[in-house]
Design a protein around this motif. Structure first.
Motif, short mmCIF file in Angstrom:
data_model
loop_
_atom_site.label_atom_id
_atom_site.label_comp_id
_atom_site.label_asym_id
_atom_site.label_seq_id
_atom_site.Cartn_x
_atom_site.Cartn_y
_atom_site.Cartn_z
N ALA A 360 0.94 -1.09 0.14
CA ALA A 360 -0.04 -0.02 -0.16
C ALA A 360 1.10 1.27 0.04
N ASP A 361 2.06 1.37 0.66
CA ASP A 361 3.07 2.36 0.91
C ASP A 361 4.38 2.04 0.09
N VAL A 362 4.21 2.29 -1.36
CA VAL A 362 5.79 1.73 -1.93
C VAL A 362 6.76 2.76 -1.71
N ARG A 363 6.39 3.87 -0.96
CA ARG A 363 7.64 4.89 -0.66
C ARG A 363 8.27 4.65 0.76
N GLU A 364 7.55 3.48 1.48
CA GLU A 364 8.01 3.30 2.76
C GLU A 364 8.11 4.51 3.73
N ALA A 365 6.92 5.25 3.55
CA ALA A 365 6.80 6.68 4.00
C ALA A 365 6.01 6.58 5.68
N TYR A 366 5.25 5.51 5.96
CA TYR A 366 4.60 5.50 6.99
C TYR A 366 4.77 4.72 7.82
N ASN A 367 5.01 4.74 9.10
CA ASN A 367 5.82 3.88 10.01
C ASN A 367 4.44 3.11 10.92
N LEU A 368 4.20 1.92 10.79
CA LEU A 368 3.09 1.54 11.20
C LEU A 368 3.39 0.70 12.27
N ALA A 369 4.56 0.49 12.86
CA ALA A 369 5.00 -0.28 14.02
C ALA A 369 4.15 -0.25 15.14
N ALA A 370 3.75 0.90 15.64
CA ALA A 370 2.87 1.20 16.75
C ALA A 370 1.49 0.44 16.60
N LEU A 371 1.13 0.35 15.31
CA LEU A 371 -0.24 -0.05 15.13
C LEU A 371 -0.34 -1.53 14.89
N HIS A 372 0.97 -2.21 14.83
CA HIS A 372 0.93 -3.86 14.50
C HIS A 372 1.91 -4.23 15.13
N PRO A 373 2.18 -4.32 16.68
CA PRO A 373 3.29 -4.75 17.25
C PRO A 373 3.51 -6.10 17.21
N ASP A 374 2.41 -6.80 17.04
CA ASP A 374 2.33 -8.33 16.69
C ASP A 374 3.37 -8.71 15.53
N VAL A 375 3.02 -7.72 14.51
CA VAL A 375 3.88 -8.31 13.21
C VAL A 375 5.51 -7.80 13.43
N VAL A 376 5.54 -6.80 14.22
CA VAL A 376 7.06 -6.46 14.61
C VAL A 376 7.63 -7.59 15.32
N GLU A 377 6.80 -7.99 16.48
CA GLU A 377 7.52 -9.05 17.07
C GLU A 377 7.64 -10.33 16.24
N ARG A 378 6.95 -10.62 15.37
CA ARG A 378 6.84 -12.02 14.59
C ARG A 378 8.12 -12.04 13.74
N LEU A 379 8.51 -10.78 13.29
CA LEU A 379 9.60 -10.42 11.99
C LEU A 379 10.94 -10.35 12.95
N SER A 380 10.78 -9.58 13.99
CA SER A 380 12.02 -9.34 14.83
C SER A 380 12.74 -10.46 15.57
N GLY A 381 12.17 -11.61 15.82
CA GLY A 381 12.71 -12.76 16.48
C GLY A 381 13.60 -13.43 15.44
N PRO A 382 13.10 -13.86 14.05
CA PRO A 382 14.01 -14.45 13.14
C PRO A 382 14.99 -13.46 12.59
N LEU A 383 14.89 -12.49 12.75
CA LEU A 383 15.83 -11.47 12.16
C LEU A 383 16.92 -11.56 13.06
N ALA A 384 16.85 -11.37 14.50
CA ALA A 384 17.60 -11.30 15.30
C ALA A 384 18.50 -12.70 15.30
N ALA A 385 17.62 -13.72 15.24
CA ALA A 385 18.50 -15.20 14.99
C ALA A 385 19.24 -15.17 14.03
N LEU A 386 19.13 -14.72 12.65
CA LEU A 386 19.68 -14.71 11.64
C LEU A 386 21.09 -13.79 12.06
N ARG A 387 20.85 -12.65 12.46
CA ARG A 387 22.03 -11.89 12.77
C ARG A 387 22.91 -12.58 13.52
N ASP A 388 22.61 -13.33 14.50
CA ASP A 388 23.52 -13.88 15.55
C ASP A 388 24.01 -15.01 14.77
#
Length: 403
Positions: A360-388
């Motif tokens: 919906a937002d191809v410019r990556e202009a609007y931060n929806l993190a506060a509206l969808h904390p469940d999505v942030v949590e779901r994606l953050s865990g695997p991202l941190a695991a990959l980093r490590d």
């Protein structure tokens, strides 16, 4: 299905919006349009990294360049580079009887064991660096035949070398990688392409690249190799100074879509179905896919996923999250409609994390993190695991190299 010949045409810093299959209006690319008419257009393909060297390593190995501790771009005299034990797609396909050639820039190091001929390629002609290095030597095999290359003629020279290779290996199977210097700055072209486009010197460089893609495709036609050959056109990352990103935010070396979303056209006439694929994918997927088409068992430690059904006329496979690296750090992940940015490796900031609905937002202009904390949590865990995981492997390699 008989394993195909494979030709990979890799541009340097090409904007996704500068090819007609992706909406270019100022730059004419009829050869790219031919691939579109007879094959697959990936609309959400991502580079394996945000900069040259790790992106190219990812394409050729199916593994993140950060696992090898690779810098943003290798430099003359530096020690960093793809290690000799890395299982490149050239080495893997060579085991299945493929002849392999790399024509153009390597950019994966100049130390012991880092030459293209040490990474499974039977033939190499071109440069070990890109046009940000001067003087830029031209190599035939391991021999320097020209101390300072005029990059204006590079597209013609590497195409000519690749066509000679194709003729020699016409009974196949073969893998030819054409790794262009263009349209990376400075934008140099042969005289007949000066002012040819309506998009300045950058546009001239893109039109010259497309011209030599057309030369390649017509050569395959004349040799009756077209129906036996899978041709892929892509770029190592998005554009830097000039070039169209389809109005998406960012440019190289950012992990916003403008910096890492790349064109990907694949045509195997009579086999591929004309389709536009919208699933988010990565250039890491090329190595496992070509292994599948060649009947080769890929290593079990690849980061890429097999998209060979899409390249061979089948249904488009699903794909897991696409992780996006800036230097050594996975700073973003794309999963479905969601794109999450974090601050690994760059210090925590008040404006991270950032979550965007990139459909919906191809410019990556609007931060929806506060509206969808469940999505942030779901994606953050695997991202941190990959980093490590990636950091641990890179540290182990560095320690082993010092022993």
């Amino acid at each position: 299905m008989v394993p195909p010949n494979v030709v990979v045409v890799l541009a340097d810093d090409l904007g996704i919006g500068d090819l007609s299959p992706y909406g270019s209006r100022l730059i004419r690319t009829p050869a790219a349009a031919r691939l579109e008419r007879r094959g697959v257009v990936c609309e959400a393909m991502y580079a394996a990294a945000a900069t040259d060297t790790p992106s190219r390593a990812g394409l050729l190995t199916g593994r993140y360049g950060a696992r090898y501790g690779l810098p943003a771009s290798t430099e003359p005299g530096g020690d960093a580079g793809l290690p000799p034990e890395a299982a490149t797609v050239a080495r893997l396909l060579g085991r299945a009887g493929y002849a392999t050639g790399l024509f153009g820039q390597g950019r994966l190091g100049t130390g012991a064991g880092q030459h293209p001929l040490d990474h499974g390629f039977d033939r190499f002609e071109g440069t070990l660096h890109g046009t940000d290095v001067a003087p830029l030597a031209w190599h035939q095999g391991r021999t320097v035949v020209e101390d300072d290359t005029d990059s204006a003629s590079a597209a013609r020279r590497l195409t000519d070398a690749a066509l000679d290779f194709v003729d020699e290996q016409r009974d196949g199977p073969f893998l030819a990688v054409l790794s262009h210097l263009a349209p990376h700055a400075p934008y140099r072209v042969e005289p007949r392409f000066h002012g040819a486009s309506a998009a300045g010197a950058y546009g001239d460089a893109v039109e010259q690249l497309d011209h030599y893609l057309g030369v390649l495709l017509r050569h395959l036609d004349r040799g009756r190799l077209t129906d036996r050959t899978l041709v892929i056109l892509t770029s190592d990352n998005g554009p830097r100074y000039e070039g169209r990103t389809q109005d998406r935010r960012g440019r190289k070396p950012e992990v916003f879509d403008g910096g890492v979303r790349v064109p990907f056209l694949a045509s195997w006439p009579g086999v591929t179905r004309r389709t536009r694929d919208r699933t988010p994918r990565s250039l890491l997927d090329l190595t496992p896919s070509l292994c599948a088409l060649a009947g080769v068992d890929p290593p079990d430690d690849l980061d890429g996923e097999d998209l060979s059904p899409l390249l061979s006329g089948g249904a488009a496979p699903e794909r897991g999250p696409v992780y996006l690296f800036f230097d050594q750090h996975p700073n973003a992940v794309r999963s479905g409609r969601w794109k999450l940015h974090v601050a690994f490796g760059a210090g925590q900031t008040a404006y991270m994390p950032q979550l965007f609905d990139v459909e919906a937002d191809v410019r990556e202009a609007y931060n929806l993190a506060a509206l969808h904390p469940d999505v942030v949590e779901r994606l953050s865990g695997p991202l941190a695991a990959l980093r490590d995981d990636v950091a641990a492997e890179a540290a182990a390699r560095k320690e082993a190299a010092t022993v």
